[in-house]
Motif scaffolding. Sequence first.
Motif, PDB file in Angstrom:
ATOM      1  N   GLY A  44       7.714  12.389   9.285  1.00 28.70           N
ATOM      2  CA  GLY A  44       9.015  11.969   9.797  1.00 28.70           C
ATOM      3  C   GLY A  44       9.227  10.483   9.765  1.00 28.70           C
ATOM      4  N   LEU A  45       8.259   9.726   9.261  1.00 25.85           N
ATOM      5  CA  LEU A  45       8.372   8.272   9.159  1.00 25.85           C
ATOM      6  C   LEU A  45       8.734   7.870   7.728  1.00 25.85           C
ATOM      7  CD1 LEU A  45       5.106   7.335  11.096  1.00 25.85           C
ATOM      8  CD2 LEU A  45       7.439   7.260  12.007  1.00 25.85           C
ATOM      9  N   ASN A  46       9.224   6.658   7.576  1.00 31.78           N
ATOM     10  CA  ASN A  46       9.518   6.115   6.254  1.00 31.78           C
ATOM     11  C   ASN A  46       8.250   5.506   5.651  1.00 31.78           C
ATOM     12  OD1 ASN A  46      12.440   6.583   6.058  1.00 31.78           O
ATOM     13  ND2 ASN A  46      12.552   5.181   7.798  1.00 31.78           N
ATOM     14  N   GLY A  47       7.233   6.297   5.556  1.00 30.55           N
ATOM     15  CA  GLY A  47       5.937   5.870   5.047  1.00 30.55           C
ATOM     16  C   GLY A  47       4.887   6.851   5.512  1.00 30.55           C
ATOM     17  N   ILE A  48       3.747   6.865   4.835  1.00 24.66           N
ATOM     18  CA  ILE A  48       2.689   7.825   5.160  1.00 24.66           C
ATOM     19  C   ILE A  48       1.589   7.127   5.951  1.00 24.66           C
ATOM     20  CG2 ILE A  48       0.997   9.453   4.249  1.00 24.66           C
ATOM     21  CD1 ILE A  48       2.701   9.714   1.763  1.00 24.66           C
ATOM     22  N   VAL A  49       1.279   7.678   7.121  1.00 24.90           N
ATOM     23  CA  VAL A  49       0.192   7.189   7.972  1.00 24.90           C
ATOM     24  C   VAL A  49      -0.725   8.364   8.277  1.00 24.90           C
ATOM     25  CG1 VAL A  49      -0.428   6.132  10.174  1.00 24.90           C
ATOM     26  CG2 VAL A  49       1.654   5.386   8.986  1.00 24.90           C
ATOM     27  N   ILE A  50      -2.019   8.154   8.092  1.00 20.06           N
ATOM     28  CA  ILE A  50      -3.018   9.190   8.347  1.00 20.06           C
ATOM     29  C   ILE A  50      -3.877   8.770   9.526  1.00 20.06           C
ATOM     30  CG2 ILE A  50      -4.902  10.568   7.385  1.00 20.06           C
ATOM     31  CD1 ILE A  50      -2.291  10.927   5.877  1.00 20.06           C
ATOM     32  N   LYS A  51      -4.022   9.670  10.502  1.00 15.72           N
ATOM     33  CA  LYS A  51      -4.860   9.413  11.666  1.00 15.72           C
ATOM     34  C   LYS A  51      -6.180  10.171  11.531  1.00 15.72           C
ATOM     35  CE  LYS A  51      -6.237   8.421  15.884  1.00 15.72           C
ATOM     36  NZ  LYS A  51      -7.596   8.994  15.792  1.00 15.72           N
ATOM     37  N   ALA A  84       0.848  -1.199   0.000  1.00 14.96           N
ATOM     38  CA  ALA A  84       0.000   0.000   0.000  1.00 14.96           C
ATOM     39  C   ALA A  84       0.878   1.241   0.000  1.00 14.96           C
ATOM     40  CB  ALA A  84      -0.928  -0.001   1.213  1.00 14.96           C
ATOM     41  N   ASP A  85       0.319   2.346  -0.474  1.00 18.37           N
ATOM     42  CA  ASP A  85       1.048   3.612  -0.515  1.00 18.37           C
ATOM     43  C   ASP A  85       0.862   4.428   0.753  1.00 18.37           C
ATOM     44  OD1 ASP A  85       1.969   3.503  -3.389  1.00 18.37           O
ATOM     45  OD2 ASP A  85      -0.193   3.364  -3.703  1.00 18.37           O
ATOM     46  N   VAL A  86      -0.242   4.211   1.444  1.00 19.10           N
ATOM     47  CA  VAL A  86      -0.549   4.991   2.635  1.00 19.10           C
ATOM     48  C   VAL A  86      -1.492   4.183   3.518  1.00 19.10           C
ATOM     49  CG1 VAL A  86      -2.418   6.178   1.429  1.00 19.10           C
ATOM     50  CG2 VAL A  86      -1.494   7.204   3.485  1.00 19.10           C
ATOM     51  N   CYS A  87      -1.372   4.372   4.827  1.00 22.42           N
ATOM     52  CA  CYS A  87      -2.253   3.709   5.800  1.00 22.42           C
ATOM     53  C   CYS A  87      -3.169   4.750   6.426  1.00 22.42           C
ATOM     54  CB  CYS A  87      -1.410   3.032   6.880  1.00 22.42           C
ATOM     55  SG  CYS A  87      -2.318   2.553   8.369  1.00 22.42           S
ATOM     56  N   VAL A  88      -4.445   4.388   6.602  1.00 22.10           N
ATOM     57  CA  VAL A  88      -5.409   5.269   7.272  1.00 22.10           C
ATOM     58  C   VAL A  88      -6.067   4.489   8.402  1.00 22.10           C
ATOM     59  CG1 VAL A  88      -7.441   6.736   7.032  1.00 22.10           C
ATOM     60  CG2 VAL A  88      -5.858   6.496   5.109  1.00 22.10           C
ATOM     61  N   SER A  89      -6.090   5.092   9.589  1.00 23.94           N
ATOM     62  CA  SER A  89      -6.724   4.454  10.742  1.00 23.94           C
ATOM     63  C   SER A  89      -7.407   5.513  11.593  1.00 23.94           C
ATOM     64  CB  SER A  89      -5.690   3.709  11.592  1.00 23.94           C
ATOM     65  OG  SER A  89      -6.268   3.215  12.790  1.00 23.94           O
ATOM     66  N   ALA A  90      -8.560   5.158  12.149  1.00 21.13           N
ATOM     67  CA  ALA A  90      -9.258   6.023  13.103  1.00 21.13           C
ATOM     68  C   ALA A  90      -9.055   5.522  14.524  1.00 21.13           C
ATOM     69  CB  ALA A  90     -10.751   6.072  12.775  1.00 21.13           C
ATOM     70  N   GLY A  91      -8.104   4.625  14.693  1.00 23.70           N
ATOM     71  CA  GLY A  91      -7.913   3.965  15.980  1.00 23.70           C
ATOM     72  C   GLY A  91      -7.145   4.789  17.003  1.00 23.70           C
TER      73      GLY A  91
END
Length: 354
Positions: free
Chosen positions: A292-299, A97-104
């Motif tokens: 700042g991470l080696n990947g994109i995470v969306i909260k 995946a290119d990006v992770c999305v979580s509402a957790g």
Amino acid sequence: MITISIDAMGGDHGPAVVIPGAAKSLERHPELRFVFFGQEDKVLPVLERYEKLNAASRFEHCEVAVRMDDKPSQALRQGRWKSSMWKAIEAVKTGEADVCVSAGNTGALMAMSKFCLRTMSAIERPAIAAIWPTLRGESIVLDVGATIGADAQQLVDFSVMGAAMARALIEVKRPTVGLLNVGVEEIKGQEEVKEAGRLLRLADLPTLDYRGFVEGDDLGQGTVDVVVTEGFSGNIALKTAEGTAKQIAEYLRAAMSRTFMARIGYLMARGAFRRLRDKMDPRKVNGGVFLGLNGIVIKSHGGTDDEGFAAAVDVGYDMVRNALLQKIETDLKNYHGQPALGASGDAAAATNSE
């Protein structure tokens, strides 16, 4: 194609909100593809109701769902390898995946993201960047809760990353940056903030335009494109703004229904009130970006609805489409490749002394 990995169990409502939200984002961006991670008996019955989304998705069963009240260390210990949150992050690491999305759980998501993706080489602490509605449009505010406290160098790194995000999202060539402080005078504020200001002035980076200190009322005015602070004050500012928006909305609702003439006035100005409601709607700017991470995470906000979750997915889409990671990596490399600034603040002297 842009692939989004989704923690389907995250948030207060889980698949009941996450999946309809992803479906709305897919309508806006038909090139999206999804990988959902969660418990089969809860996810698949909802996913199968959305034919287009189901056709554009893959599902992977996970035994564990991280709870909203789990401690980050507990979630990392018990949910590592087998939770929907971990699997969604890991999909970014493996390139699925290119990006992770979580509402957790925010703390758990940050802990797992740092452990799984690691921070970029020049970054000691990641930050959460939020999109902030202003009188002039939108700005970026960070950090809004990733870490408590920050030294001068970390604030400078936040500035570099925030400016890269502004170029990716707001599409400003050289974003203006300000450090949040208790006053605009250079003598005011904590030593870390004053030192960060000195470093930014001396660096004179081509990727950002440092404008000095800004105050709390500058957030809503949009005085600068990027407002930088540490996580404690940033989170308080974010929650205060959200609470104020709800308070004003309640005041307006009560005032418009108090008398017959007020209701008539509301009907006559309904279009204006609708535009005001849309401007104040926190769902429209939902989605904090872990920088700042080696990947994109969306909260995403845990209590949001499907429209809000769709907005978080949209942010992830925009970050990938506009090459956020590459912009951050390049800007950090260029900044940290500069000669060290001596205590006197003379970069040339530091260079000559080597």
